[in-house]
Design an enzyme around this catalytic site. Structure first.
Site, PDB file in Angstrom:
ATOM      1  N   SER A   6       0.858  -1.191   0.000  1.00 23.19           N
ATOM      2  CA  SER A   6       0.000   0.000   0.000  1.00 23.19           C
ATOM      3  C   SER A   6       0.883   1.226   0.000  1.00 23.19           C
ATOM      4  O   SER A   6       1.628   1.459   0.959  1.00 23.19           O
ATOM      5  CB  SER A   6      -0.895   0.019   1.235  1.00 23.19           C
ATOM      6  OG  SER A   6      -1.391   1.328   1.418  1.00 23.19           O
ATOM      7  N   HIS A  31      -1.016  -1.358  -4.466  1.00 24.42           N
ATOM      8  CA  HIS A  31      -2.290  -1.046  -3.815  1.00 24.42           C
ATOM      9  C   HIS A  31      -2.400   0.464  -3.600  1.00 24.42           C
ATOM     10  O   HIS A  31      -1.548   1.083  -2.958  1.00 24.42           O
ATOM     11  CB  HIS A  31      -2.363  -1.791  -2.480  1.00 24.42           C
ATOM     12  CG  HIS A  31      -3.673  -1.654  -1.768  1.00 24.42           C
ATOM     13  ND1 HIS A  31      -4.752  -2.466  -2.051  1.00 24.42           N
ATOM     14  CD2 HIS A  31      -4.076  -0.832  -0.788  1.00 24.42           C
ATOM     15  CE1 HIS A  31      -5.768  -2.145  -1.259  1.00 24.42           C
ATOM     16  NE2 HIS A  31      -5.385  -1.149  -0.489  1.00 24.42           N
ATOM     17  N   ASP A  33      -4.820   3.521  -2.208  1.00 25.03           N
ATOM     18  CA  ASP A  33      -5.950   3.833  -1.323  1.00 25.03           C
ATOM     19  C   ASP A  33      -6.515   5.205  -1.654  1.00 25.03           C
ATOM     20  O   ASP A  33      -5.845   6.214  -1.458  1.00 25.03           O
ATOM     21  CB  ASP A  33      -5.484   3.798   0.136  1.00 25.03           C
ATOM     22  CG  ASP A  33      -5.159   2.384   0.586  1.00 25.03           C
ATOM     23  OD1 ASP A  33      -6.053   1.532   0.514  1.00 25.03           O
ATOM     24  OD2 ASP A  33      -4.004   2.144   0.997  1.00 25.03           O
ATOM     25  N   MET A  35      -9.261   7.838  -0.650  1.00 27.35           N
ATOM     26  CA  MET A  35     -10.170   8.204   0.454  1.00 27.35           C
ATOM     27  C   MET A  35     -10.713   9.604   0.203  1.00 27.35           C
ATOM     28  O   MET A  35      -9.976  10.480  -0.252  1.00 27.35           O
ATOM     29  CB  MET A  35      -9.414   8.188   1.779  1.00 27.35           C
ATOM     30  CG  MET A  35      -8.679   6.885   2.053  1.00 27.35           C
ATOM     31  SD  MET A  35      -7.891   6.940   3.666  1.00 27.35           S
ATOM     32  CE  MET A  35      -6.929   5.406   3.609  1.00 27.35           C
ATOM     33  N   HIS A  64      -8.267   0.716  -4.297  1.00 28.59           N
ATOM     34  CA  HIS A  64      -9.210   0.500  -3.196  1.00 28.59           C
ATOM     35  C   HIS A  64      -9.930   1.817  -2.918  1.00 28.59           C
ATOM     36  O   HIS A  64      -9.328   2.745  -2.380  1.00 28.59           O
ATOM     37  CB  HIS A  64      -8.393   0.011  -1.981  1.00 28.59           C
ATOM     38  CG  HIS A  64      -9.164  -0.150  -0.717  1.00 28.59           C
ATOM     39  ND1 HIS A  64      -8.546  -0.325   0.502  1.00 28.59           N
ATOM     40  CD2 HIS A  64     -10.494  -0.161  -0.461  1.00 28.59           C
ATOM     41  CE1 HIS A  64      -9.457  -0.445   1.458  1.00 28.59           C
ATOM     42  NE2 HIS A  64     -10.657  -0.331   0.898  1.00 28.59           N
ATOM     43  N   MET A  66     -12.351   4.127  -0.904  1.00 26.98           N
ATOM     44  CA  MET A  66     -13.004   4.324   0.405  1.00 26.98           C
ATOM     45  C   MET A  66     -13.715   5.667   0.312  1.00 26.98           C
ATOM     46  O   MET A  66     -13.251   6.687   0.831  1.00 26.98           O
ATOM     47  CB  MET A  66     -11.949   4.312   1.523  1.00 26.98           C
ATOM     48  CG  MET A  66     -11.444   2.914   1.848  1.00 26.98           C
ATOM     49  SD  MET A  66      -9.833   2.946   2.669  1.00 26.98           S
ATOM     50  CE  MET A  66      -8.777   3.002   1.211  1.00 26.98           C
ATOM     51  N   MET A 135     -11.271  -6.199   5.220  1.00 28.44           N
ATOM     52  CA  MET A 135     -10.481  -5.236   6.001  1.00 28.44           C
ATOM     53  C   MET A 135     -10.141  -5.856   7.355  1.00 28.44           C
ATOM     54  O   MET A 135     -11.008  -6.387   8.051  1.00 28.44           O
ATOM     55  CB  MET A 135     -11.260  -3.938   6.234  1.00 28.44           C
ATOM     56  CG  MET A 135     -11.493  -3.078   5.005  1.00 28.44           C
ATOM     57  SD  MET A 135     -10.013  -2.664   4.062  1.00 28.44           S
ATOM     58  CE  MET A 135      -9.031  -1.766   5.273  1.00 28.44           C
ATOM     59  N   ASP A 173      -6.434  -6.625   4.118  1.00 23.59           N
ATOM     60  CA  ASP A 173      -5.797  -5.302   4.138  1.00 23.59           C
ATOM     61  C   ASP A 173      -5.862  -4.707   5.543  1.00 23.59           C
ATOM     62  O   ASP A 173      -6.946  -4.488   6.072  1.00 23.59           O
ATOM     63  CB  ASP A 173      -6.545  -4.416   3.125  1.00 23.59           C
ATOM     64  CG  ASP A 173      -5.994  -2.999   3.030  1.00 23.59           C
ATOM     65  OD1 ASP A 173      -4.964  -2.699   3.642  1.00 23.59           O
ATOM     66  OD2 ASP A 173      -6.627  -2.199   2.304  1.00 23.59           O
TER      67      ASP A 173
HETATM   68  C1  DX5 Z   1      -6.325   1.433   5.364  1.00 21.77           C
HETATM   69  C2  DX5 Z   1      -5.843   1.141   3.966  1.00 21.77           C
HETATM   70  C3  DX5 Z   1      -4.704   0.216   3.934  1.00 21.77           C
HETATM   71  C4  DX5 Z   1      -3.464   0.716   4.657  1.00 21.77           C
HETATM   72  C5  DX5 Z   1      -2.685  -0.486   5.097  1.00 21.77           C
HETATM   73  O1  DX5 Z   1      -7.547   2.072   5.294  1.00 21.77           O
HETATM   74  O2  DX5 Z   1      -6.886   0.547   3.204  1.00 21.77           O
HETATM   75  O3  DX5 Z   1      -4.389  -0.185   2.603  1.00 21.77           O
HETATM   76  O4  DX5 Z   1      -2.661   1.553   3.898  1.00 21.77           O
HETATM   77  O5  DX5 Z   1      -1.619  -0.035   5.855  1.00 21.77           O
HETATM   78  P1  DX5 Z   1      -0.934  -0.960   6.963  1.00 21.77           P
HETATM   79  O6  DX5 Z   1      -0.391  -2.169   6.266  1.00 21.77           O
HETATM   80  O7  DX5 Z   1       0.117  -0.081   7.539  1.00 21.77           O
HETATM   81  O8  DX5 Z   1      -2.002  -1.328   7.970  1.00 21.77           O
HETATM   82 ZN    ZN Z   2      -6.369  -0.373   1.258  1.00 23.83          ZN
END
Ligand code: DX5
Ligand code: ZN
Length: 215
Positions: A6, A31, A33, A35, A64, A66, A135, A173
């Site tokens: 990520s 990956h 993220d 948001m 991903h 969110m 998750m 994740d």
């Molecule tokens: C959290 C994200 C993850 C995050 C994982 O909301 O979806 O992808 O970056 O990070 P670690 O591995 O540090 O928990």
């Molecule tokens: Zn993620």
């Protein structure tokens, strides 16, 4: 085990080099993220930066979402042709319609479950997606503590996939490290996302290999 670092935990001042480095170090997917500050209390990157990520990556993207407005955001990222585009079941009234929309662009649709959402929520969707993301932290931030009940969820999802003769992969994740990856492997997980574990390590190659259980 496939590994999807990520980039949330990468050095954003040095993003191109970070992405090149994880791809060379053995990552299978990158990956990303996304948001929106509404579905989760954090705001990350939009199409300008994700475009730059796609250019630097030599491995397929795993995007991903969110966000609250899944279709709006999906349309921003579908042109990048990620391997997977995942959205949260908790935030989508018409998941099957969005799955068809994603697939019509030649992209693999994937569905995400928050830690509190039971696997039964996707009983009638599991045959339609390429991947289910469980998750193992509450989404929003990197570096959180792994929630172990995801192991039980992975086992029941694996049982559901077999019972329904579905073809989808299982991804986990949040809080994944070299210490819990073996349990995830035993629970039938195919792909792990790891942010802080990889990016805070001295050697990306070493940490990725430890997640692949190569030591
Ligand atoms: C959290 C994200 C993850 C995050 C994982 O909301 O979806 O992808 O970056 O990070 P670690 O591995 O540090 O928990
Ligand atoms: Zn993620």
């Amino acid at each position: 085990m496939y590994i999807a670092p990520s980039i949330l935990s990468a050095d954003f001042g040095n993003l191109k080099a970070e992405i090149e480095a994880i791809c060379e170090a053995g990552a299978d997917l990158v990956h990303v993220d996304v948001m929106d500050g509404h579905f989760v209390p954090n705001l990350t990157i939009g199409p300008v930066v994700v475009n730059a990520v796609a250019k630097a990556a030599t491995k397929p993207l795993d995007i991903h979402l969110m966000v609250q407005n899944n279709t709006f955001f999906a349309d921003l990222f579908l042109p990048l042709k990620p391997k997977f585009l995942s959205f949260h079941i908790e935030e989508e009234k018409h998941p099957l319609r969005l799955i068809d929309h994603i697939r019509s662009h030649g992209v693999g649709p994937a569905i995400v479950l928050n830690p509190h959402t039971p696997v039964s929520a996707i009983e009638h969707i599991v045959n339609e997606v390429d991947m289910v993301l469980l998750m193992s932290v509450n989404p929003g931030f990197g570096g959180q503590k792994f929630i172990p009940s995801v192991l039980e969820k992975a086992l029941s999802l694996r049982e559901m996939i077999e019972r329904k003769n579905a073809k989808c992969m299982i991804e986990v994740d949040g809080g994944v490290t070299g210490l819990n990856v073996a349990q995830l492997d035993e629970a039938g997980v195919d792909i792990v996302v790891a942010g802080s574990y990889i990016f805070s390590s001295n050697s990306y190659e070493h940490s990725i290999r430890s997640l692949k259980l190569e030591f």
